[in-house]
Write a protein that holds these residues in place. Structure first.
Motif, short mmCIF file in Angstrom:
data_model
loop_
_atom_site.label_atom_id
_atom_site.label_comp_id
_atom_site.label_asym_id
_atom_site.label_seq_id
_atom_site.Cartn_x
_atom_site.Cartn_y
_atom_site.Cartn_z
N ASP A 1 6.11 65.29 35.60
CA ASP A 1 5.41 65.46 34.32
C ASP A 1 5.87 67.33 33.83
O ASP A 1 6.47 67.37 32.82
CB ASP A 1 3.84 65.93 34.58
N MET B 1 9.02 63.64 21.87
CA MET B 1 8.94 63.92 23.31
C MET B 1 10.01 62.97 24.02
O MET B 1 9.63 61.98 24.39
CB MET B 1 7.48 63.56 23.52
N THR C 1 9.30 62.31 27.81
CA THR C 1 8.04 61.45 27.93
C THR C 1 8.61 60.04 27.58
O THR C 1 8.07 59.10 28.40
CB THR C 1 6.87 61.92 27.07
N VAL D 1 1.45 60.76 22.25
CA VAL D 1 1.01 61.21 23.51
C VAL D 1 0.78 62.73 22.94
O VAL D 1 1.67 63.40 22.58
CB VAL D 1 2.15 61.17 24.41
N ALA D 2 -0.24 63.26 23.57
CA ALA D 2 -0.82 64.75 23.49
C ALA D 2 0.06 65.63 24.36
O ALA D 2 0.55 65.18 25.32
CB ALA D 2 -2.20 65.04 23.70
N GLY D 3 0.47 66.90 23.89
CA GLY D 3 1.21 67.69 24.83
C GLY D 3 0.52 68.31 25.88
O GLY D 3 0.65 69.53 25.95
N ILE D 4 -0.12 67.50 26.67
CA ILE D 4 -0.92 68.02 27.85
C ILE D 4 -0.43 67.52 29.21
O ILE D 4 0.02 66.27 28.98
CB ILE D 4 -2.41 67.85 27.63
N PRO D 5 -0.95 67.83 30.21
CA PRO D 5 -0.31 67.28 31.53
C PRO D 5 -0.74 65.79 31.65
O PRO D 5 -2.00 65.65 31.40
CB PRO D 5 -1.20 67.93 32.54
N SER D 6 -0.13 64.91 32.18
CA SER D 6 -0.32 63.46 32.60
C SER D 6 -0.64 62.83 31.31
O SER D 6 -1.35 61.51 31.51
CB SER D 6 -1.44 63.39 33.45
N ALA D 7 -0.42 63.06 30.18
CA ALA D 7 -0.80 62.57 28.98
C ALA D 7 -0.13 61.13 28.73
O ALA D 7 -0.83 60.21 28.23
CB ALA D 7 -0.46 63.28 27.64
N SER D 8 1.14 61.05 29.40
CA SER D 8 1.77 59.70 29.15
C SER D 8 1.15 58.44 30.16
O SER D 8 1.50 57.38 29.75
CB SER D 8 3.16 59.83 29.66
N ALA E 1 3.21 72.00 32.61
CA ALA E 1 3.42 70.61 32.18
C ALA E 1 2.69 70.39 30.86
O ALA E 1 2.13 69.36 30.65
CB ALA E 1 2.81 69.83 33.30
N SER E 2 2.66 71.32 30.05
CA SER E 2 2.31 70.92 28.59
C SER E 2 2.92 71.59 27.43
O SER E 2 3.05 72.75 27.51
CB SER E 2 0.61 71.87 28.67
N ASN F 1 11.04 67.86 27.03
CA ASN F 1 10.47 67.73 25.79
C ASN F 1 10.58 68.94 25.07
O ASN F 1 11.04 68.89 23.86
CB ASN F 1 9.10 67.70 25.92
N ARG G 1 9.54 66.56 33.08
CA ARG G 1 9.65 65.84 31.43
C ARG G 1 9.33 66.63 30.45
O ARG G 1 9.78 66.85 29.32
CB ARG G 1 9.15 64.61 31.44
N THR G 2 8.05 67.88 30.57
CA THR G 2 7.74 68.81 29.61
C THR G 2 8.76 69.53 29.46
O THR G 2 9.09 70.12 28.09
CB THR G 2 6.59 69.38 30.17
#
Ligand code: ASP
Length: 450
Positions: free
Chosen positions: A417, A333, A336, A374-381, A297-298, A424, A420-421
């Motif tokens: 997540d 993204m 996202t 939004v950073a490319g990390i889990p739950s960032a959205s 998820a990243s 992305n 969607r990752t």
């Protein structure tokens, strides 16, 4: 029969879902408000989750040198051949267009299916649950967004402020600050075009070496991929609360459905008609990257794998992949942007409103803008969704009670997540292929095994 690496990763993923499901159903001692496992379940999942964490950390470890060296080497190389402006325009055009298409899919589906309503009214079961446990849900959001500004439109302006670090080493010291890292990389790359020949040769030579090293290290890290993927997915499945999942089923399917439309229809059409390549070859070339994106998820953590797959399997040149991918992993993204849009409109439906057209436009614009930051990390959205909801108005009034709804959505955030990752990452890779083709490269012609 010797299994190929991607088959091992896929097998690990399937095994993790199956075993995670068994643990979830047999080892849970309580399910409300959080799922708690018994001693055995906790230890078993904890052990493999620990290995998953090691895999994730190893990938994250090489993101900064990979992004910095890729962007600097790519742009300094483009400077020589004079293609920077052209490539920049194509890349940004691709990012904006595909994110916009993704948002439209989400918008259409969420307005059509209206997952927040039952018989034209906000789903009473969900509303009751959110009202009852609103404090717990708000606390969850607060914990997840700690340290991140989530107020009003100012937060969108913050995206640009975050680009310039107060100290250059901040850009290198934090994986959540990808925008500043990109900014610093661009700055260094442009400066390299005007410094003396000897300085340029020395710095570029060094960074080319760094870039090669990061890819070699990625190869080594990928040996850990099957066990890493197993641990990460096992934890997600074992700790997913089935009850809340059921309540959010329609919403879940709307997000998943729109993501699938983008992944399986829109992007393949772009590949076929604009890139003039076979979409299935692209899926095959990107198989490891897709599986890694889904499990971690990243997008940022997946970047080394995406880079390697594009260069080695799809045959995209270093010149294009080094420019398009690191930017794409943060800026582009699609999944996202789509998710933010659906989540916001779902939340508004639960509050009992139909969002007027003007406000839907605002949501689209903010989803496009915030998906860049939004950073490319889990739950960032999560932060982006909060920003958007804080700016939506009905009859000039800001909405209340949105915090608790966002907290409630967290129950199904991880699987969404992961999905969607993957979208992305796939969109970034399609961008690189389409742009490489437009630059006259022959891509996706030989299928090298990974
Ligand atoms: N996890 C996503 C990514 O890394 C970002 C998000 O939507 O939360 O691409």
């Amino acid at each position: 029969m010797k299994l190929k690496p991607w088959q091992l990763i896929l097998g690990a993923l399937i095994a993790a879902v199956a075993i995670g499901w068994i643990i979830n159903t047999t080892c849970a001692t309580s399910r409300e408000p959080e799922l708690v496992l018994n001693g055995f379940g906790e230890k078993f999942v904890g052990f493999f989750a620990y290995l998953g964490e090691l895999f994730l950390r190893a990938l994250k470890m090489i993101i900064v040198p990979l992004i910095f060296s890729s962007i600097v080497v790519a742009i300094a190389g483009l400077g020589k051949t004079g293609g920077f402006g052209r490539l920049g325009v194509k890349t940004l055009g691709y990012y904006v267009l595909t994110s916009f298409f993704a948002i439209i899919s989400g918008l259409a589906l969420v307005n059509w299916i209206q997952p927040g309503y039952v018989d034209g009214k906000p789903n009473p079961e969900i509303v009751e649950k959110i009202t009852r446990d609103s404090e717990t849900y708000e606390d969850k959001v607060a914990a997840k967004t700690e340290g991140q500004k989530v107020q009003g439109l100012g937060a969108v302006g913050d995206i640009f402020k975050r680009m310039i670090p107060e100290n250059i080493f901040d850009a290198f010291g934090n994986n959540g600050r990808m925008l500043s890292l990109i900014f610093v990389s661009l700055l260094v790359a442009f400066a390299l075009m005007v410094v003396s020949q000897s300085a340029r040769t020395a710095v570029l030579g060094f960074l080319e070496g760094v870039n090669e090293i990061t890819l070699v290290v990625t190869n080594w890290i990928m040996f850990l991929a099957p066990i890493g993927v197993f641990g990460l997915v096992l934890k997600t499945v074992a700790y997913t609360g089935i009850e809340t999942f059921g309540l959010l089923g329609k919403y879940f399917l709307v997000v998943l459905g729109s993501l699938l439309i983008h992944l399986l229809v829109v992007l393949p059409l772009i590949l076929k008609f604009i890139g003039k390549v076979n979409p299935w070859r692209q899926f095959y070339a990107m198989r490891n990257a897709l599986l890694t994106a889904f499990s971690t998820a990243s997008s940022s953590a997946t970047l080394p794998v995406t880079m390697r797959a594009l260069r080695e399997n799809a045959g995209v040149s270093n010149r294009v992949s080094s420019f398009v991918l690191p930017l794409g992993a943060t800026v582009n993204m699609d999944g996202t942007a789509l998710y933010e849009c659906v989540a916001v409109i779902f939340a508004v439906q639960l509050l009992g409103y139909d969002l007027p057209m003007s406000q839907q436009f605002l949501v689209v614009a903010l989803a496009l803008l915030t998906s860049i930051g939004v950073a490319g990390i889990p739950s960032a959205s999560l932060v982006a969704i909060t920003i958007i909801l804080n700016n939506v108005t009905i009859d000039g009034e800001y909405l209340a009670g949105t915090g608790a709804i966002i907290g409630f959505l967290l129950a199904v955030d991880r699987p969404l997540d992961m999905s969607r990752t993957a979208v992305n990452v796939f969109s970034d890779s399609c961008g690189a292929v389409v742009i490489a083709k437009s630059e006259g490269e022959s891509v996706l012609e030989n299928k090298t095994e990974m």
